[in-house]
Structure formats: structure tokens, C-alpha cells
Design a protein around this motif. Sequence first.
Motif, PDB file in Angstrom:
ATOM      1  N   ASN A 125      50.501  35.389  36.908  1.00 13.03           N
ATOM      2  CA  ASN A 125      49.998  34.299  37.752  1.00 13.03           C
ATOM      3  C   ASN A 125      48.648  33.764  37.260  1.00 13.03           C
ATOM      4  O   ASN A 125      47.956  33.034  37.970  1.00 13.03           O
ATOM      5  CB  ASN A 125      49.862  34.779  39.212  1.00 13.03           C
ATOM      6  CG  ASN A 125      50.057  33.641  40.198  1.00 13.03           C
ATOM      7  OD1 ASN A 125      50.961  32.822  40.041  1.00 13.03           O
ATOM      8  ND2 ASN A 125      49.205  33.584  41.213  1.00 13.03           N
ATOM      9  N   LYS A 126      48.294  34.150  36.033  1.00 16.25           N
ATOM     10  CA  LYS A 126      47.112  33.641  35.337  1.00 16.25           C
ATOM     11  C   LYS A 126      45.808  33.845  36.127  1.00 16.25           C
ATOM     12  O   LYS A 126      45.141  32.884  36.531  1.00 16.25           O
ATOM     13  CB  LYS A 126      47.285  32.151  35.015  1.00 16.25           C
ATOM     14  CG  LYS A 126      48.455  31.882  34.079  1.00 16.25           C
ATOM     15  CD  LYS A 126      48.610  30.402  33.785  1.00 16.25           C
ATOM     16  CE  LYS A 126      49.785  30.161  32.851  1.00 16.25           C
ATOM     17  NZ  LYS A 126      49.981  28.706  32.565  1.00 16.25           N
ATOM     18  N   PRO A 127      45.425  35.097  36.348  1.00 11.99           N
ATOM     19  CA  PRO A 127      44.152  35.350  37.008  1.00 11.99           C
ATOM     20  C   PRO A 127      42.991  34.913  36.114  1.00 11.99           C
ATOM     21  O   PRO A 127      43.138  34.835  34.886  1.00 11.99           O
ATOM     22  CB  PRO A 127      44.151  36.869  37.208  1.00 11.99           C
ATOM     23  CG  PRO A 127      45.074  37.393  36.162  1.00 11.99           C
ATOM     24  CD  PRO A 127      46.127  36.343  35.994  1.00 11.99           C
ATOM     25  N   ASP A 128      41.861  34.641  36.702  1.00 15.26           N
ATOM     26  CA  ASP A 128      40.678  34.198  35.959  1.00 15.26           C
ATOM     27  C   ASP A 128      40.207  35.318  35.024  1.00 15.26           C
ATOM     28  O   ASP A 128      39.872  36.416  35.481  1.00 15.26           O
ATOM     29  CB  ASP A 128      39.561  33.825  36.942  1.00 15.26           C
ATOM     30  CG  ASP A 128      38.400  33.135  36.236  1.00 15.26           C
ATOM     31  OD1 ASP A 128      37.716  33.796  35.438  1.00 15.26           O
ATOM     32  OD2 ASP A 128      38.165  31.939  36.524  1.00 15.26           O
ATOM     33  N   GLN A 129      40.169  35.013  33.733  1.00 14.36           N
ATOM     34  CA  GLN A 129      39.876  36.036  32.729  1.00 14.36           C
ATOM     35  C   GLN A 129      38.456  36.588  32.845  1.00 14.36           C
ATOM     36  O   GLN A 129      38.194  37.729  32.461  1.00 14.36           O
ATOM     37  CB  GLN A 129      40.070  35.454  31.326  1.00 14.36           C
ATOM     38  CG  GLN A 129      41.494  35.053  31.017  1.00 14.36           C
ATOM     39  CD  GLN A 129      42.444  36.241  30.999  1.00 14.36           C
ATOM     40  OE1 GLN A 129      42.125  37.290  30.436  1.00 14.36           O
ATOM     41  NE2 GLN A 129      43.609  36.090  31.630  1.00 14.36           N
TER      42      GLN A 129
ATOM     43  N   LYS B 221      36.289  36.231  35.913  1.00 16.12           N
ATOM     44  CA  LYS B 221      36.006  36.742  37.249  1.00 16.12           C
ATOM     45  C   LYS B 221      36.833  37.977  37.599  1.00 16.12           C
ATOM     46  O   LYS B 221      36.407  38.811  38.402  1.00 16.12           O
ATOM     47  CB  LYS B 221      36.255  35.652  38.291  1.00 16.12           C
ATOM     48  CG  LYS B 221      35.289  34.483  38.200  1.00 16.12           C
ATOM     49  CD  LYS B 221      35.586  33.454  39.279  1.00 16.12           C
ATOM     50  CE  LYS B 221      34.621  32.273  39.186  1.00 16.12           C
ATOM     51  NZ  LYS B 221      34.896  31.256  40.235  1.00 16.12           N
ATOM     52  N   GLU B 222      38.034  38.083  37.028  1.00 14.65           N
ATOM     53  CA  GLU B 222      38.933  39.187  37.389  1.00 14.65           C
ATOM     54  C   GLU B 222      39.205  40.108  36.195  1.00 14.65           C
ATOM     55  O   GLU B 222      40.271  40.708  36.091  1.00 14.65           O
ATOM     56  CB  GLU B 222      40.251  38.623  37.944  1.00 14.65           C
ATOM     57  CG  GLU B 222      40.043  37.748  39.180  1.00 14.65           C
ATOM     58  CD  GLU B 222      41.347  37.189  39.724  1.00 14.65           C
ATOM     59  OE1 GLU B 222      42.267  37.985  39.970  1.00 14.65           O
ATOM     60  OE2 GLU B 222      41.430  35.952  39.894  1.00 14.65           O
ATOM     61  N   LYS B 223      38.210  40.204  35.328  1.00 15.31           N
ATOM     62  CA  LYS B 223      38.373  40.992  34.101  1.00 15.31           C
ATOM     63  C   LYS B 223      38.749  42.449  34.391  1.00 15.31           C
ATOM     64  O   LYS B 223      39.666  43.005  33.783  1.00 15.31           O
ATOM     65  CB  LYS B 223      37.081  40.937  33.294  1.00 15.31           C
ATOM     66  CG  LYS B 223      37.171  41.689  31.966  1.00 15.31           C
ATOM     67  CD  LYS B 223      35.857  41.581  31.193  1.00 15.31           C
ATOM     68  CE  LYS B 223      35.951  42.353  29.872  1.00 15.31           C
ATOM     69  NZ  LYS B 223      34.669  42.276  29.120  1.00 15.31           N
ATOM     70  N   GLU B 224      38.057  43.063  35.356  1.00 17.64           N
ATOM     71  CA  GLU B 224      38.309  44.471  35.664  1.00 17.64           C
ATOM     72  C   GLU B 224      39.712  44.683  36.228  1.00 17.64           C
ATOM     73  O   GLU B 224      40.402  45.627  35.866  1.00 17.64           O
ATOM     74  CB  GLU B 224      37.267  44.977  36.665  1.00 17.64           C
ATOM     75  CG  GLU B 224      35.866  45.094  36.073  1.00 17.64           C
ATOM     76  CD  GLU B 224      34.885  45.687  37.058  1.00 17.64           C
ATOM     77  OE1 GLU B 224      35.315  46.119  38.151  1.00 17.64           O
ATOM     78  OE2 GLU B 224      33.681  45.708  36.749  1.00 17.64           O
ATOM     79  N   GLN B 225      40.138  43.773  37.141  1.00 20.96           N
ATOM     80  CA  GLN B 225      41.473  43.903  37.726  1.00 20.96           C
ATOM     81  C   GLN B 225      42.559  43.727  36.666  1.00 20.96           C
ATOM     82  O   GLN B 225      43.601  44.407  36.692  1.00 20.96           O
ATOM     83  CB  GLN B 225      41.670  42.856  38.847  1.00 20.96           C
ATOM     84  CG  GLN B 225      40.799  43.096  40.071  1.00 20.96           C
ATOM     85  CD  GLN B 225      39.524  42.282  40.016  1.00 20.96           C
ATOM     86  OE1 GLN B 225      38.821  42.285  39.003  1.00 20.96           O
ATOM     87  NE2 GLN B 225      39.221  41.597  41.110  1.00 20.96           N
ATOM     88  N   ILE B 226      42.328  42.790  35.745  1.00 25.82           N
ATOM     89  CA  ILE B 226      43.307  42.539  34.685  1.00 25.82           C
ATOM     90  C   ILE B 226      43.464  43.787  33.810  1.00 25.82           C
ATOM     91  O   ILE B 226      44.591  44.238  33.528  1.00 25.82           O
ATOM     92  CB  ILE B 226      42.873  41.324  33.825  1.00 25.82           C
ATOM     93  CG1 ILE B 226      42.970  40.033  34.654  1.00 25.82           C
ATOM     94  CG2 ILE B 226      43.739  41.222  32.570  1.00 25.82           C
ATOM     95  CD1 ILE B 226      42.353  38.827  33.976  1.00 25.82           C
TER      96      ILE B 226
END
Length: 378
Positions: free
Chosen positions: A353-357, A359-364
Motif C-alpha cells: 500500500n506504499k507507506p511513506d519511506q 516517515k514509516e521507515k521503522e515499520q517498513i
Amino acid sequence: MKIRLCICLIIFGISTFIAQGIDKEKLLEYYESQRYADAAQYLQSIYPEDTKDIKALTQMAYCHMMSGKLQEAEKNYIKVNAAEPNNIPVLFSLANINSRRGNGTKAKTYLLNIIQLDSLNFNAYRQLAGFGDTPEARLAYLKKANILNRTDPDVAYDLSTAYRELKRYQQAYDVLKTAIDADEGNFTLQLAKLPLANQLGKYKEVIETGEKLMKEKADPNVINEMGQAYFYLKEYQKCAAVFKTLEDLGIQNEGTLYYMALSYRELKEYDKATEYAKKTIEEGISNHTALYYTALGGIYEQKEQFSNALEAYKRGLTFKNSNTIYYRLGLLYDFNLKQPRNAITYYNLYLKNKPDQDKEKEQIEYSRARITALTSKI
């Protein structure tokens, strides 16, 4: 008229100052040009700070009040009130000053003093309504004011609003009707009466009044009330047409679209009925609905009600694809429900779903790591 009356009273007051060596023409010029600060300063230059002259104190207090120097005005009016207690105009001035300064308790005290002196003082009851501690107290003051003057439009409007909030629609309607009978050209009261007339089933009255109001101004609120009245009169074509004007203006809402869907259904125009039923559903869905379900799911998780959390998260996805929900579902299946295959599915959906690379680096990174770890165990 009120300004002229004030000027006349001021002129009368000025005449009492002549013996003090006051320049009557100069002071009058200040008043007429509304240079109240200059007038107050001039009077202060004549009278000593500790003067006990009631008329001088009253004039200075008035000038300070009109020039916005409320603290100075209050000081002088308090001196006048101490020297001449129970002076109703002075009490009103003190109430006004404290109201403007945000001290509702003191303002209310002065107004209560007034009605102790004059139990039939309409203005005191009208102003007290604004300081009612409870809806019941506010209603009581407004009722008293309305009894004293049933045609005052402001009191009628406020009292009607209070009744309406309590769902006492007939009383709200009656109050407005009495005031309108005395002033049929008061469109504010006419507009306020429309939803009450609809609520009471006076649909033909709504149409008649609405048509008169529309000649003055195309008000969306009037159109809305007329559309509902047409629907209940079973004039479905007119109902749809009226609400279509709101849609064309881009100010439709869930309710107007719903009435259009029902009207087209009654007219057996089923394609349009379907179209507007879908529009009604879309209008009723908030852009934040998914967010609300996310919050609800999180609450259930904290309460360890995991099945409820799962239901809330999935319900949120029916409104909007949400990175946050996908990620939360991955964690929920992973650690609480112990279902690794489902956890992998939602971690993958989160990544797709293309999370923000940034802002959401840790979650990715965490999602990728968990997919690898869980896959190796299956």
C-alpha cells in the motif's frame, strides 16, 4: 432614537456643570463627535480624583465606558452606586461592564439586584437569560421576559430555540408565531419557524412561507425545509427538483440525497433512485471513519479483547485502505492471535500500500523482518 436620547440626557447633565466652570460647548462637542475619551479626560481635569459629586462621577463613568476604559468606568459607577444605592440605570451599567469584561458572576449579581427592585424589568430578565447556569434557568428567564414582552423578536427567537432544544416543538412554534404576527416582515423569525412547522406537520405552511422567503433570498435552509415538506405532501417531483438545486450548488448532504432517492423511488425512476441511494451512502461516510475504527481497534487491543479489535480493524478497511490498519492487523495476527499466515498477509498488504519511506521507515523494516521470520517457521 437611543443616541438622541442619550445626547439629550448628557446635555441636561452638562447644564449642572456650568457652576463648576466647565466649558459647556466644548464638552457637548466631545459628546456629539463621540470623543468620549477626550470628554472623560476633560472632566477629570476639572474635578479632583476623590470627588463625591454624583453627576460628575456618572458622566465620567459613562465616558470611560463608551471609550472602552471599562475598569475606570466600573470604579466610578461603584462610587455612584455606593452613594446612591438601588439606582437601576447604574446597576445596568455595572452589569454591562462586567459582562464585557467576562465576569458573568458579577454581571448576574447586578441584574438580580435589578429584578429585586423591579420584578417586571424586561431588559433585566432578557440579559439574565445569557447568564443562566442551566438550560432550565435560561428557559425560566426567557419565559419571564417573553411574558413581559411577547413581541420582542430577540427574546422570541432565543426562547423558541430553548424550547426546540428540549423538543417542545409546539411551544417553540407558538412563541415565534406570536412575534411574527406583530412583525410579519421579520424574515429571521420566519426562517426559524420553518423547521418547527415541518416538525409539526404543517407542510403547506412551510411551502407558503418558503416561497415568500425565496423571493427575498435563495437560502439553502429554506430550500431544504421546502424539499422535506414537498416529500411529505407526496409531491415527489417537486421534492426531487428542489433538492437538485442544492446538489447543483454543491451543498447537498446525506439528508437531501436520501429524500431524492426516496422521491425517485416513488416516481418509479429506479435508475435515478439507485444513483441517489449510492450517493447517500457515500455522503454518509466520513473521510475519518477508518481512523475512528483504528482508534476503536486499538482500545480493544489494550483491553485484550482481540476478537473485537479484529472486527473493528476490518470494519475500518471497508471504508478506506489504511496503511495503519494493515500494519496493526499484521501485529494483531502475529503476536496476539498467533496466526502467522494471516500476519504475513497483512504485513505484505501494508508494504504493497506504499507507506511513506521516510516517515514509516521503522515499520517498513520491521514488517519485512517479520515476514522473513514467520515464513521460515511455516
